[in-house]
Design an enzyme around this catalytic site. Structure first.
Site, mmCIF file in Angstrom:
data_model
loop_
_atom_site.group_PDB
_atom_site.id
_atom_site.type_symbol
_atom_site.label_atom_id
_atom_site.label_comp_id
_atom_site.label_asym_id
_atom_site.label_seq_id
_atom_site.Cartn_x
_atom_site.Cartn_y
_atom_site.Cartn_z
ATOM 1 N N LYS A 1 -33.335 1.551 33.270
ATOM 2 C CA LYS A 1 -34.211 2.724 33.155
ATOM 3 C C LYS A 1 -35.373 2.438 32.205
ATOM 4 N N MET B 1 -19.862 13.084 26.682
ATOM 5 C CA MET B 1 -19.693 14.378 27.336
ATOM 6 C C MET B 1 -18.277 14.675 27.820
ATOM 7 N N GLY C 1 -26.730 11.988 23.622
ATOM 8 C CA GLY C 1 -27.229 11.801 24.974
ATOM 9 C C GLY C 1 -28.726 11.580 25.050
ATOM 10 N N GLN C 2 -29.492 12.542 24.549
ATOM 11 C CA GLN C 2 -30.942 12.492 24.706
ATOM 12 C C GLN C 2 -31.598 11.782 23.525
ATOM 13 N N CYS D 1 -24.997 19.811 25.661
ATOM 14 C CA CYS D 1 -24.806 18.377 25.458
ATOM 15 C C CYS D 1 -24.160 18.048 24.107
ATOM 16 N N MET D 2 -24.896 18.266 23.040
ATOM 17 C CA MET D 2 -24.437 17.817 21.719
ATOM 18 C C MET D 2 -23.902 18.944 20.839
HETATM 19 N N1 MGD Z 1 -23.203 19.182 36.331
HETATM 20 C C1 MGD Z 1 -23.700 18.744 35.178
HETATM 21 N N2 MGD Z 1 -24.796 19.325 34.655
HETATM 22 C C2 MGD Z 1 -25.283 18.901 33.461
HETATM 23 C C3 MGD Z 1 -24.664 17.843 32.771
HETATM 24 C C4 MGD Z 1 -23.503 17.234 33.352
HETATM 25 O O1 MGD Z 1 -22.911 16.293 32.809
HETATM 26 N N3 MGD Z 1 -23.051 17.726 34.539
HETATM 27 N N4 MGD Z 1 -25.175 17.423 31.573
HETATM 28 C C5 MGD Z 1 -25.950 18.355 30.777
HETATM 29 C C6 MGD Z 1 -26.685 17.610 29.736
HETATM 30 S S1 MGD Z 1 -25.738 16.655 28.695
HETATM 31 C C7 MGD Z 1 -28.025 17.638 29.590
HETATM 32 S S2 MGD Z 1 -28.737 16.837 28.261
HETATM 33 C C8 MGD Z 1 -28.858 18.424 30.508
HETATM 34 C C9 MGD Z 1 -30.200 17.780 30.846
HETATM 35 O O2 MGD Z 1 -30.871 18.605 31.728
HETATM 36 P P1 MGD Z 1 -32.458 18.740 31.772
HETATM 37 O O3 MGD Z 1 -33.032 18.677 30.429
HETATM 38 O O4 MGD Z 1 -32.745 19.985 32.525
HETATM 39 O O5 MGD Z 1 -32.808 17.479 32.667
HETATM 40 P P2 MGD Z 1 -34.067 16.500 32.667
HETATM 41 O O6 MGD Z 1 -34.191 15.989 34.054
HETATM 42 O O7 MGD Z 1 -33.910 15.511 31.596
HETATM 43 O O8 MGD Z 1 -35.262 17.460 32.355
HETATM 44 C C10 MGD Z 1 -36.349 17.066 31.547
HETATM 45 C C11 MGD Z 1 -37.603 17.672 32.141
HETATM 46 O O9 MGD Z 1 -38.714 17.413 31.287
HETATM 47 C C12 MGD Z 1 -39.789 16.864 32.044
HETATM 48 N N5 MGD Z 1 -40.578 16.021 31.119
HETATM 49 C C13 MGD Z 1 -40.563 14.692 30.951
HETATM 50 N N6 MGD Z 1 -41.358 14.318 29.928
HETATM 51 C C14 MGD Z 1 -41.913 15.444 29.439
HETATM 52 C C15 MGD Z 1 -42.792 15.735 28.345
HETATM 53 O O10 MGD Z 1 -43.246 14.854 27.615
HETATM 54 N N7 MGD Z 1 -43.075 17.046 28.120
HETATM 55 C C16 MGD Z 1 -42.600 18.048 28.907
HETATM 56 N N8 MGD Z 1 -42.934 19.304 28.608
HETATM 57 N N9 MGD Z 1 -41.797 17.797 29.958
HETATM 58 C C17 MGD Z 1 -41.434 16.531 30.202
HETATM 59 C C18 MGD Z 1 -39.097 16.109 33.154
HETATM 60 O O11 MGD Z 1 -39.977 15.912 34.240
HETATM 61 C C19 MGD Z 1 -37.916 17.030 33.488
HETATM 62 O O12 MGD Z 1 -38.275 18.025 34.408
HETATM 63 O O13 MGD Z 1 -28.142 18.636 31.723
HETATM 64 C C20 MGD Z 1 -26.887 19.251 31.591
HETATM 65 N N10 MGD Z 1 -26.378 19.516 32.921
HETATM 66 N N1 MGD Z 2 -27.988 6.486 33.221
HETATM 67 C C1 MGD Z 2 -28.036 7.575 32.472
HETATM 68 N N2 MGD Z 2 -27.785 7.490 31.156
HETATM 69 C C2 MGD Z 2 -27.803 8.620 30.397
HETATM 70 C C3 MGD Z 2 -28.145 9.878 30.946
HETATM 71 C C4 MGD Z 2 -28.453 9.929 32.342
HETATM 72 O O1 MGD Z 2 -28.773 10.980 32.900
HETATM 73 N N3 MGD Z 2 -28.382 8.754 33.055
HETATM 74 N N4 MGD Z 2 -28.143 11.001 30.169
HETATM 75 C C5 MGD Z 2 -27.998 10.900 28.731
HETATM 76 C C6 MGD Z 2 -27.370 12.121 28.228
HETATM 77 S S1 MGD Z 2 -28.361 13.469 27.921
HETATM 78 C C7 MGD Z 2 -26.045 12.196 27.950
HETATM 79 S S2 MGD Z 2 -25.391 13.633 27.339
HETATM 80 C C8 MGD Z 2 -25.178 11.021 28.027
HETATM 81 C C9 MGD Z 2 -23.807 11.303 28.676
HETATM 82 O O2 MGD Z 2 -23.054 10.147 28.644
HETATM 83 P P1 MGD Z 2 -21.553 10.130 29.114
HETATM 84 O O3 MGD Z 2 -20.829 11.280 28.539
HETATM 85 O O4 MGD Z 2 -20.998 8.792 28.847
HETATM 86 O O5 MGD Z 2 -21.680 10.333 30.700
HETATM 87 P P2 MGD Z 2 -20.972 11.315 31.754
HETATM 88 O O6 MGD Z 2 -21.004 10.586 33.044
HETATM 89 O O7 MGD Z 2 -21.579 12.653 31.690
HETATM 90 O O8 MGD Z 2 -19.452 11.508 31.287
HETATM 91 C C10 MGD Z 2 -18.692 10.526 30.656
HETATM 92 C C11 MGD Z 2 -17.259 10.465 31.095
HETATM 93 O O9 MGD Z 2 -16.529 11.637 30.792
HETATM 94 C C12 MGD Z 2 -15.361 11.551 31.587
HETATM 95 N N5 MGD Z 2 -14.555 12.782 31.534
HETATM 96 C C13 MGD Z 2 -14.582 13.849 32.361
HETATM 97 N N6 MGD Z 2 -13.635 14.740 32.004
HETATM 98 C C14 MGD Z 2 -12.984 14.242 30.936
HETATM 99 C C15 MGD Z 2 -11.865 14.695 30.129
HETATM 100 O O10 MGD Z 2 -11.311 15.776 30.318
HETATM 101 N N7 MGD Z 2 -11.474 13.882 29.118
HETATM 102 C C16 MGD Z 2 -12.044 12.685 28.873
HETATM 103 N N8 MGD Z 2 -11.578 11.968 27.865
HETATM 104 N N9 MGD Z 2 -13.085 12.222 29.613
HETATM 105 C C17 MGD Z 2 -13.554 13.006 30.626
HETATM 106 C C18 MGD Z 2 -15.955 11.219 32.950
HETATM 107 O O11 MGD Z 2 -14.985 10.651 33.805
HETATM 108 C C19 MGD Z 2 -17.063 10.247 32.590
HETATM 109 O O12 MGD Z 2 -16.713 8.893 32.823
HETATM 110 O O13 MGD Z 2 -25.809 10.005 28.775
HETATM 111 C C20 MGD Z 2 -27.144 9.704 28.348
HETATM 112 N N10 MGD Z 2 -27.515 8.514 29.074
HETATM 113 S S1 SF4 Z 3 -32.699 3.726 25.138
HETATM 114 FE FE1 SF4 Z 3 -31.042 3.973 26.632
HETATM 115 S S2 SF4 Z 3 -32.099 4.209 28.585
HETATM 116 FE FE2 SF4 Z 3 -33.567 3.282 27.168
HETATM 117 S S3 SF4 Z 3 -33.355 1.072 27.440
HETATM 118 FE FE3 SF4 Z 3 -32.026 1.671 25.744
HETATM 119 S S4 SF4 Z 3 -30.033 1.974 26.702
HETATM 120 FE FE4 SF4 Z 3 -31.562 2.031 28.366
HETATM 121 MO MO MO Z 4 -27.094 15.364 27.338
#
Ligand code: MGD
Ligand code: MGD
Ligand code: SF4
Ligand code: MO
Length: 754
Positions: free
Chosen positions: A84, A340, A377-378, A173-174
């Site tokens: 990425k 997560m 995460g972020q 998320c956090m």
């Molecule tokens: N089912 C399911 N849903 C989840 C999760 C999951 O595990 N399962 N995870 C949750 C978690 S951990 C997270 S963090 C959220 C993330 O969910 P979102 O924050 O809604 O997802 P993103 O796609 O990161 O959205 C970022 C937006 O900002 C825009 N953007 C990019 N750069 C900029 C900038 O510089 N300025 C502005 N204003 N906009 C910009 C991007 O185009 C995008 O539309 O989703 C949650 N939703």
């Molecule tokens: N490629 C990629 N990287 C990312 C992101 C992305 O969108 N794409 N998003 C970023 C963000 S905002 C976040 S929050 C992080 C998330 O990073 P991670 O949390 O590592 O990613 P997820 O795939 O949401 O979930 C992690 C694991 O939780 C496990 N899990 C589900 N239920 C349970 C349970 O009950 N117990 C336990 N022990 N485990 C469980 C799932 O099987 C999965 O493997 O990633 C960050 N990095």
């Molecule tokens: S900050 Fe995360 S997404 Fe970006 S290069 Fe490093 S590991 Fe990959």
């Molecule tokens: Mo997140």
């Protein structure tokens, strides 16, 4: 399951190659090599994507982004990037960049001028404020916004409009991790840093797919294991993921049922003599969540959690739990990491506490190679949101809305009336969108997040977003949220603006502006300042001319606080690869371990000869919690017999507005799918690539079946990225009682052939 050294080396090489790109690979890239010779200018920055915070160099020539390379001098990634990060420069010029403001007219979004759009938003917000009061307005922000941007939005909404309806996607998320750190240690964010990885001999990974979600951290784990043959990796997760390839032991818990496992580990650690009794005496107290209890009471509480009982709860093997406790106890060092799978649970804060418990019991904290280390995460959830105070209960600089003294301190810096900031906490994310659905929130300002795809149980909230006056700052179009907005402001993307990101390990890093914004896009901060000025708040905003002015004002909030960033001036940050707070003055190098003698705030007079003093807690003692063994809010049932969990894949970022534009990234998984265990597929009569219908109480989706030996039997997994298949129609919006974080990780579903 255990792996031999030979298997480990083979598997780790393959997995690392799949997830990590070395600096060297750039040399093979001919266009890139040519560009290098022709005088490309490299700008030091930080990756736009995950919370690892990798250092990158953005190569620019003739005002165009030409390439990215890992920053070799950055100690986080030493030049490495994941896929990425490697394609980040291509996102800047993606075809879906939004180039001019949009206003909804007669039901359709049409091009407008900046003046028209800004005046409309300021006028409408003012009207709502006057007619319905400040709490009819809300700001919903992001852990991907720069600290300067989040800070400005918080200042406008809390200090000038006068509402605490300030929250953001870190709530999804956090929030549970923050809740865990605050309840256990008295202060948010980890004690140690990434440096601990290089000294650690036992990694306990709970609910984190590190290889795909934090690939550069994964690479550091691989390297540590290569260097130290005694190093062991244990995984607690209902799925096998690429992270498994380096695991020595994996227990595939039933989603939502792993709290008992952590209690059982704690019980065995004490029973088998691995507790650090001196550390416990010096630095720990016990609590049942309401009242203090004694160490003996805690031991009694744990009696029930035999390995057999925990194994039955989580549907794993008792002997594996015994092995984990022994490995954790015997290893001189240990780091737990989680994401997560732990946080996105209705028992998210409790489970965070239980992970901290095993470190407090064994004293495996505050020394090289030891930490209870939450992976963020972020990229700026720590910096801009947890530190910058843009969750509803927080104020800038680790302050609380509920604390009168804190409100006064903030009001003084903002030069507003001392009672302007409301003492009452506002709406957290889910409640905010619930209030919009009920018509109580009438004006919503969404910045750098895409809630119309990312909120749980989406069908419940979309109409509210449509009904409210919805304003969105976006760099790309269309997105699910921008499509239903009343006004969309086009904003500068990463590389087109300067600012600061603060990553997982308390490190704040500067990102250079290397390019002019695309089209008519403006800096998010400027948009907020312009709205503020047009609402009549010029005195609080017009003197802030640059991101550096905003940063300098923000630094005033950090002075003397546990997260002191006084020494992290733009000047220093531009030269250094970030600084890890506390960094109380411009000569300070930053801090590795908090609450120890290295920490500038360590109170030597009070601490005596104690190794750690948790100064944010009374008597400097952290809390071991005897938390109830809470399961998921929606257990499987006869009607919905399968556990559904959702998460991520390596190549895609959340709602795909950025990574979905890059053909090289999309190629790996072009279409939505659900992972099904091969044995389940057989008994459900489902073949690989069959169309299946996944249904929960809340809705149904049709997608491809991916029959793969990843999820445990009885559990299916959906990566939630594709906008054409909104996974969150299925997910549960039940929230953790403390952190208010939704339970994305566990719902009950059924599957049939479509
Ligand atoms: N089912 C399911 N849903 C989840 C999760 C999951 O595990 N399962 N995870 C949750 C978690 S951990 C997270 S963090 C959220 C993330 O969910 P979102 O924050 O809604 O997802 P993103 O796609 O990161 O959205 C970022 C937006 O900002 C825009 N953007 C990019 N750069 C900029 C900038 O510089 N300025 C502005 N204003 N906009 C910009 C991007 O185009 C995008 O539309 O989703 C949650 N939703
Ligand atoms: N490629 C990629 N990287 C990312 C992101 C992305 O969108 N794409 N998003 C970023 C963000 S905002 C976040 S929050 C992080 C998330 O990073 P991670 O949390 O590592 O990613 P997820 O795939 O949401 O979930 C992690 C694991 O939780 C496990 N899990 C589900 N239920 C349970 C349970 O009950 N117990 C336990 N022990 N485990 C469980 C799932 O099987 C999965 O493997 O990633 C960050 N990095
Ligand atoms: S900050 Fe995360 S997404 Fe970006 S290069 Fe490093 S590991 Fe990959
Ligand atoms: Mo997140």
């Amino acid at each position: 399951m255990s792996i031999s050294r030979r298997d480990f080396l083979k598997a780790s090489a393959l997995t690392t190659a799949a997830t990590i790109i070395g600096v060297e690979s750039l040399v093979d890239n001919k266009i890139f090599a040519a560009a290098l010779q022709e005088g490309i200018v490299w700008h030091k920055s930080v990756c736009r994507f995950c919370g690892v915070g990798c250092g990158v160099m953005l190569g620019v020539k003739d005002g165009k982004p030409l390439g990215i390379k890992g920053d070799k001098e950055n100690t986080i990634n030493a030049g490495l990037l994941c896929v990425k990060g490697f394609y980040l420069h291509k996102v800047i010029t993606a075809k879906n960049r939004l180039l001019y403001p949009l206003i909804r007219k007669n039901g359709k979004l049409e091009r407008a001028s900046w003046d028209e759009a800004l005046n409309l938003v300021a006028g409408k917000f003012k009207e709502i404020l006057e007619k319905n009061g400040p709490d009819a307005l809300a700001y919903y922000g992001s852990g991907q916004a720069e600290t300067e941007e989040s800070y400005l939005a918080g200042k406008l909404f809390r200090g000038f409009i006068g509402t605490n309806n300030v929250d953001g996607n870190p709530r999804l998320c956090m929030a549970s991790a923050a809740g865990g750190y605050i309840s256990t240690f008295g202060a948010d964010e980890p004690i140690g840093t990434y440096d601990d990885i290089d000294y650690c001999d036992l990694f306990l990974l709970v609910g984190t797919n590190t290889a795909e979600a934090h690939p550069v951290i994964f690479d550091r784990l691989v390297n540590r294991k290569k260097k130290s043959p005694n190093c062991k990796i244990i995984i607690i997760d209902p799925r096998k993921t690429p992270t498994n390839k380096i695991a020595d032991l994996h227990i595939m818990v039933k989603p939502g049922y792993d709290l008992a496992v952590l209690h059982a580990i704690a019980r065995l650690l004490i029973k088998d003599g691995y507790a650090d009794e001196q550390f416990i005496k010096d630095s720990v107290v016990f609590s049942n969540g309401k009242d203090p209890i004694s160490y003996d009471d805690y031991k009694k509480f744990l009696e029930k959690y035999t390995p057999e009982y925990a194994a039955e709860q989580a549907e794993v093997q008792a002997e594996d739990i015994i092995k984990i406790a022994k490995m954790f106890g015997e290893s001189p060092t240990a780091m737990s990491m989680w994401t997560m799978g732990v946080n996105q649970r209705t028992a998210g804060v409790f489970l965070n506490n239980l992970i901290h418990n095993i470190h407090l019991l064994t004293g495996k904290l505050g020394k090289p190679g030891c930490d209870s280390f939450s992976l963020t995460g972020q990229p700026n959830a720590c910096g801009g949101v947890r530190e910058g105070g843009t969750l509803t209960q927080l104020l800038p600089g680790h302050r609380s809305v509920g604390n009168e003294q804190h409100r006064k301190e903030v009001a003084a810096i903002w030069k507003i009336a001392p009672d302007k900031i409301q003492p009452k906490v506002g709406k957290h994310a889910v409640a905010m969108f619930e209030a919009a659905a009920k018509g109580e929130i009438k004006g919503l300002y969404v910045l750098c997040t895409n809630p119309a795809q990312s909120l749980p149980n989406l069908n419940k909230y979309i109409q509210g977003m449509k009904d409210a006056f919805l304003v969105v700052n976006e760099s790309f179009f269309p997105t699910e949220t921008a499509k239903i907005a009343d006004v969309v402001f086009p904003v500068a993307f990463w590389g087109e603006k300067e600012g600061v990101y603060g990553c997982t390990e308390r490190r704040s890093q500067y990102m250079a502006k290397a390019l002019e914004p695309a089209g008519e896009a403006k800096w998010d901060g400027e948009v907020i300042i312009e709205i503020a000025k047009r609402m009549g708040y010029a005195e609080g905003f017009q003197y802030l001319k640059t991101p550096e002015d905003v940063w300098n004002e923000y630094l005033k909030f950090t002075a003397g606080k546990d997260m002191d960033l006084s020494g992290a001036t733009y000047d220093r940050l531009k030269k250094l690869r970030g600084l890890r707070w506390p960094v109380p003055n411009t000569n300070h190098p930053g801090t590795w371990h908090r609450f120890t003698k290295e920490d500038p705030f360590f109170p030597k007079d009070k601490a005596g000869d104690k190794r750690m003093y948790f100064y944010a807690k009374p008597e400097g003692k952290a809390v071991i919690f005897a938390r109830p063994n809470k399961g998921p809010e929606e257990p499987t049932s006869t009607e919905y017999p399968i556990a559904l969990t959702t998460g991520r894949i390596l190549e895609q970022w959340h709602t795909m507005t950025m990574t979905g534009q890059i053909p090289e990234l999309l190629r790996a998984n072009p279409n939505p799918y659900v992972e099904i265990n091969p044995k389940d597929a057989q008994s459900w009569n489902i073949q690989n690539k069959d169309k299946v219908k996944v249904s929960t109480k809340r809705g149904s989706l049709v997608m491809n079946a991916k029959v793969i030996d990843r999820p445990r039997r009885g559990t299916v997994f959906i990566p939630w990225h594709w906008p054409e298949s909104l996974t969150n129609i299925l997910t549960n919006d039940a929230v953790d009682a403390v952190s208010k974080e939704p339970e994305y990780k566990v719902a009950a579903c059924k599957i049939e052939k479509a």
